[in-house]
Design an enzyme around this catalytic site. Structure first.
Site, mmCIF file in Angstrom:
data_model
loop_
_atom_site.group_PDB
_atom_site.id
_atom_site.type_symbol
_atom_site.label_atom_id
_atom_site.label_comp_id
_atom_site.label_asym_id
_atom_site.label_seq_id
_atom_site.Cartn_x
_atom_site.Cartn_y
_atom_site.Cartn_z
ATOM 1 C CE LYS A 54 -2.604 26.949 -36.795
ATOM 2 N NZ LYS A 54 -3.387 28.200 -36.799
ATOM 3 C CD GLU A 110 7.650 21.506 -43.942
ATOM 4 O OE1 GLU A 110 6.480 21.923 -44.096
ATOM 5 O OE2 GLU A 110 8.544 22.196 -43.414
ATOM 6 C CG ASP A 111 3.266 23.531 -45.879
ATOM 7 O OD1 ASP A 111 4.468 23.383 -45.592
ATOM 8 O OD2 ASP A 111 2.596 24.506 -45.473
ATOM 9 C CB VAL A 113 10.834 22.730 -48.842
ATOM 10 C CG1 VAL A 113 12.261 23.121 -48.478
ATOM 11 C CG2 VAL A 113 10.387 21.542 -47.994
ATOM 12 C CG ASP A 114 10.543 29.932 -49.489
ATOM 13 O OD1 ASP A 114 11.268 29.953 -50.496
ATOM 14 O OD2 ASP A 114 10.045 30.964 -48.994
ATOM 15 N N GLY A 116 14.340 26.271 -46.933
ATOM 16 C CA GLY A 116 14.878 25.069 -46.300
ATOM 17 C C GLY A 116 15.173 25.240 -44.818
ATOM 18 C CB THR A 118 10.847 24.849 -41.853
ATOM 19 O OG1 THR A 118 10.465 26.222 -41.911
ATOM 20 C CG2 THR A 118 9.933 24.088 -40.916
ATOM 21 C CG ASP A 184 -0.967 30.277 -43.462
ATOM 22 O OD1 ASP A 184 0.034 29.589 -43.746
ATOM 23 O OD2 ASP A 184 -0.936 31.200 -42.630
HETATM 24 P P1 IMP Z 1 11.235 27.646 -45.232
HETATM 25 O O1 IMP Z 1 11.650 27.459 -43.808
HETATM 26 O O2 IMP Z 1 11.727 28.954 -45.803
HETATM 27 O O3 IMP Z 1 11.615 26.484 -46.124
HETATM 28 O O4 IMP Z 1 9.669 27.809 -45.246
HETATM 29 C C1 IMP Z 1 8.835 26.733 -45.055
HETATM 30 C C2 IMP Z 1 7.505 27.140 -44.468
HETATM 31 O O5 IMP Z 1 7.141 28.468 -44.867
HETATM 32 C C3 IMP Z 1 6.406 26.241 -44.988
HETATM 33 O O6 IMP Z 1 6.203 25.119 -44.165
HETATM 34 C C4 IMP Z 1 5.211 27.171 -45.026
HETATM 35 O O7 IMP Z 1 4.557 27.165 -43.771
HETATM 36 C C5 IMP Z 1 5.790 28.549 -45.256
HETATM 37 N N1 IMP Z 1 5.737 28.952 -46.689
HETATM 38 C C6 IMP Z 1 6.765 29.064 -47.552
HETATM 39 N N2 IMP Z 1 6.341 29.462 -48.765
HETATM 40 C C7 IMP Z 1 4.993 29.607 -48.662
HETATM 41 C C8 IMP Z 1 3.964 29.981 -49.607
HETATM 42 O O8 IMP Z 1 4.180 30.260 -50.792
HETATM 43 N N3 IMP Z 1 2.700 29.999 -49.102
HETATM 44 C C9 IMP Z 1 2.394 29.690 -47.819
HETATM 45 N N4 IMP Z 1 3.323 29.329 -46.913
HETATM 46 C C10 IMP Z 1 4.613 29.282 -47.333
HETATM 47 MG MG MG Z 2 2.685 28.627 -42.907
#
Ligand code: IMP
Ligand code: MG
Length: 219
Positions: A54, A110-111, A113-114, A116, A118, A184
């Protein structure tokens, strides 16, 4: 009004990291850059703007209005966090886009990327979709150093590795848990027009990162 100190709005979002105005200005810039990039490629085709729900819904809504291109808007749902602030490492794709991406230029939005994880999962999915091109625009990039390290190892900024830095990044974000503008914490705070860190404690049912402590042993 946006709170501008960590004391504002006790129990909810705390320090503002990106104000409404900063977000609006950056989205306009991204819109111009993305439009220039695709204008040469597209001819009379449209680009499929594929939002990852979302979290991307607010950013995407603003971004598409800053694009001077023909666009088709689609969404997919990817969820990796559940109710935790720490990535589970498991990305669940809840549904795939209804439209065929075969032969299309796809812009994944994407909102944040933490790690990576996802993005990596989505790259695999999109590689199988027959899309003609896939580019990524992320509003926020957290693990900047990991992405830069990967790029150095691969000897290029634009590697095909799982940690390929998105072509467009709104901001290199601090390594804090952020909420607002679509982001969120446990489904709260997506509606805020700015991006903020969380202040703890929030409430018994909406607790801030780090407040979920294990009960003392023996209880
Ligand atoms: P990744 O797979 O670790 O890169 O995480 C990506 C997903 O984690 C994003 O699309 C967000 O939904 C969620 N996310 C990562 N960091 C945050 C944050 O600081 N606040 C809210 N959601 C986050
Ligand atoms: Mg999220």
């Amino acid at each position: 009004m946006e709170p501008d100190t960590r004391e504002a709005n006790p129990g909810g979002p705390a320090g503002v990291v990106y104000t409404r105005d900063e977000l609006a200005r950056r989205v306009e810039e991204l819109g111009r850059e993305i439009s220039a990039f695709y204008r040469r490629k597209l001819g009379d085709e449209s680009v499929v703007v594929l939002g990852v729900l979302k979290g991307s819904f607010v950013f995407l809504a603003d971004l598409v209005r800053a694009l001077d291109l023909r666009v088709q808007i689609e969404f997919i749902v990817a969820s990796s966090y559940g109710d935790s602030t720490v990535t589970s490492g498991v990305v669940e794709l809840l549904y795939e886009p209804a439209a065929s991406l075969e032969g299309r230029h796809v812009l994944l939005v994407e909102d944040i990327v933490d790690t990576g994880t996802t993005l990596e999962r989505l790259h695999v999915l999109l590689a199988e979709s027959g899309a003609r091109s896939v580019e990524v625009c992320a509003l926020l990039l957290k693990e900047v150093e990991a992405f830069e390290e990967e790029a150095r190892r691969e000897g290029s900024e634009a590697t095909d590795g799982p940690l390929r830095r998105p072509r467009w990044v709104g901001f290199d974000a601090p390594d804090e848990f952020l909420v607002g503008y679509g982001l969120d914490y446990s489904e709260n705070f997506r509606h805020l027009p700015y991006i903020a860190t969380l202040k703890e404690p929030v409430s018994p049912d909406v607790r801030a990162p780090g407040s979920e402590q294990a009960p003392p042993e023996g209880q």
